[in-house]
Design a protein around this motif. Sequence first.
Motif, PDB file in Angstrom:
ATOM      1  N   THR A  76       0.774  -1.092  -0.193  1.00 32.16           N
ATOM      2  CA  THR A  76       0.290  -0.133   0.045  1.00 32.16           C
ATOM      3  C   THR A  76       0.804   1.243   0.037  1.00 32.16           C
ATOM      4  O   THR A  76       0.396   2.443  -0.544  1.00 32.16           O
ATOM      5  CB  THR A  76      -0.878   0.137   1.201  1.00 32.16           C
ATOM      6  OG1 THR A  76      -0.134   0.106   2.297  1.00 32.16           O
ATOM      7  CG2 THR A  76      -1.977  -1.011   1.237  1.00 32.16           C
ATOM      8  N   LEU A  77       2.096   1.348   0.520  1.00 35.55           N
ATOM      9  CA  LEU A  77       3.088   2.365   0.708  1.00 35.55           C
ATOM     10  C   LEU A  77       3.811   2.478  -0.533  1.00 35.55           C
ATOM     11  O   LEU A  77       4.483   1.804  -1.096  1.00 35.55           O
ATOM     12  CB  LEU A  77       3.894   2.143   2.031  1.00 35.55           C
ATOM     13  CG  LEU A  77       4.939   3.153   2.146  1.00 35.55           C
ATOM     14  CD1 LEU A  77       4.226   4.246   2.560  1.00 35.55           C
ATOM     15  CD2 LEU A  77       5.964   2.801   3.025  1.00 35.55           C
ATOM     16  N   VAL A  78       3.823   3.912  -1.175  1.00 42.34           N
ATOM     17  CA  VAL A  78       4.632   4.450  -1.981  1.00 42.34           C
ATOM     18  C   VAL A  78       5.315   5.364  -1.557  1.00 42.34           C
ATOM     19  O   VAL A  78       4.617   6.134  -0.553  1.00 42.34           O
ATOM     20  CB  VAL A  78       3.960   4.622  -3.290  1.00 42.34           C
ATOM     21  CG1 VAL A  78       3.808   3.226  -4.065  1.00 42.34           C
ATOM     22  CG2 VAL A  78       2.793   5.371  -3.298  1.00 42.34           C
ATOM     23  N   GLU A  79       6.394   6.421  -1.969  1.00 45.17           N
ATOM     24  CA  GLU A  79       7.226   7.332  -1.367  1.00 45.17           C
ATOM     25  C   GLU A  79       7.819   8.007  -2.822  1.00 45.17           C
ATOM     26  O   GLU A  79       7.778   7.344  -3.985  1.00 45.17           O
ATOM     27  CB  GLU A  79       8.142   7.037  -0.533  1.00 45.17           C
ATOM     28  CG  GLU A  79       8.957   6.281  -1.043  1.00 45.17           C
ATOM     29  CD  GLU A  79      10.162   5.716   0.142  1.00 45.17           C
ATOM     30  OE1 GLU A  79       9.787   5.333   1.297  1.00 45.17           O
ATOM     31  OE2 GLU A  79      11.323   5.984  -0.273  1.00 45.17           O
ATOM     32  N   ARG A  80       8.162   9.389  -2.397  1.00 45.74           N
ATOM     33  CA  ARG A  80       8.658  10.002  -3.422  1.00 45.74           C
ATOM     34  C   ARG A  80       9.810  11.180  -2.649  1.00 45.74           C
ATOM     35  O   ARG A  80       9.371  11.298  -1.624  1.00 45.74           O
ATOM     36  CB  ARG A  80       7.937  10.760  -4.421  1.00 45.74           C
ATOM     37  CG  ARG A  80       6.862  11.666  -3.936  1.00 45.74           C
ATOM     38  CD  ARG A  80       6.172  12.589  -4.855  1.00 45.74           C
ATOM     39  NE  ARG A  80       5.433  13.420  -4.477  1.00 45.74           N
ATOM     40  CZ  ARG A  80       4.554  14.204  -5.129  1.00 45.74           C
ATOM     41  NH1 ARG A  80       4.515  14.122  -6.609  1.00 45.74           N
ATOM     42  NH2 ARG A  80       3.758  15.127  -4.742  1.00 45.74           N
ATOM     43  N   HIS A  81      10.723  11.381  -3.500  1.00 46.78           N
ATOM     44  CA  HIS A  81      11.749  12.460  -2.978  1.00 46.78           C
ATOM     45  C   HIS A  81      11.745  13.725  -3.728  1.00 46.78           C
ATOM     46  O   HIS A  81      12.035  13.798  -5.062  1.00 46.78           O
ATOM     47  CB  HIS A  81      13.107  11.720  -2.976  1.00 46.78           C
ATOM     48  CG  HIS A  81      13.030  10.424  -2.309  1.00 46.78           C
ATOM     49  ND1 HIS A  81      13.137  10.124  -1.153  1.00 46.78           N
ATOM     50  CD2 HIS A  81      13.045   9.167  -2.763  1.00 46.78           C
ATOM     51  CE1 HIS A  81      12.932   8.873  -0.769  1.00 46.78           C
ATOM     52  NE2 HIS A  81      12.866   8.331  -1.736  1.00 46.78           N
ATOM     53  N   PRO A  82      11.082  14.752  -3.207  1.00 46.77           N
ATOM     54  CA  PRO A  82      10.835  15.987  -4.055  1.00 46.77           C
ATOM     55  C   PRO A  82      12.025  16.839  -4.184  1.00 46.77           C
ATOM     56  O   PRO A  82      12.263  17.519  -5.281  1.00 46.77           O
ATOM     57  CB  PRO A  82       9.851  16.761  -3.283  1.00 46.77           C
ATOM     58  CG  PRO A  82       9.967  16.168  -2.080  1.00 46.77           C
ATOM     59  CD  PRO A  82      10.235  14.938  -2.072  1.00 46.77           C
TER      60      PRO A  82
END
Length: 167
Positions: A76-82
């Motif tokens: 369920t978890l996604v992430e990003r690095h802006p």
Amino acid sequence: MSLGATAREIRTEPLTRASFAAYGDVIEASGAPDKIINEGMCGRHHDLARLDFGADGRAGISVFDAKPRALPYEFTLVERHPDGSQAFIPLSLASFLVIVAPDEDGRPGAPRAFVTTPGQGINLLRNTWHGVLTPLAAPGLFAVVDRIGDTANLEEFRYDVPWRVTG
């Protein structure tokens, strides 16, 4: 996480430069090298990743040791690095799972799942939604090149309904 009946399913696809271009770069020694160096004993495959660390960051190299997972894999978890790109270079010849999703008005859209071939690494472009590091065999050791800086560089999102990745 248990495999629930309500999970949405996505199938893995091979990782190629063309299929992954919208999300980042494939890091691999394929084809003829760009240059022969070291007295003819080494082929250089040059400038394979668009590294980007922002105005207030610098490049750092870390080693990640991730626990292996197996397919089917539910998440369920996604992430990003802006504020910076993030490159994952395996320190073994095992395949790993790469989950990415397009940005849809600041939220991740429907994800895609890629499986690397042994020896392939990836570079995720700045602000690309992605899953966590997911080796498919031990050891899960990776050299990671990413932004080191004083400001936060992580945004997480949890899908309401899990996604199940199958082979």
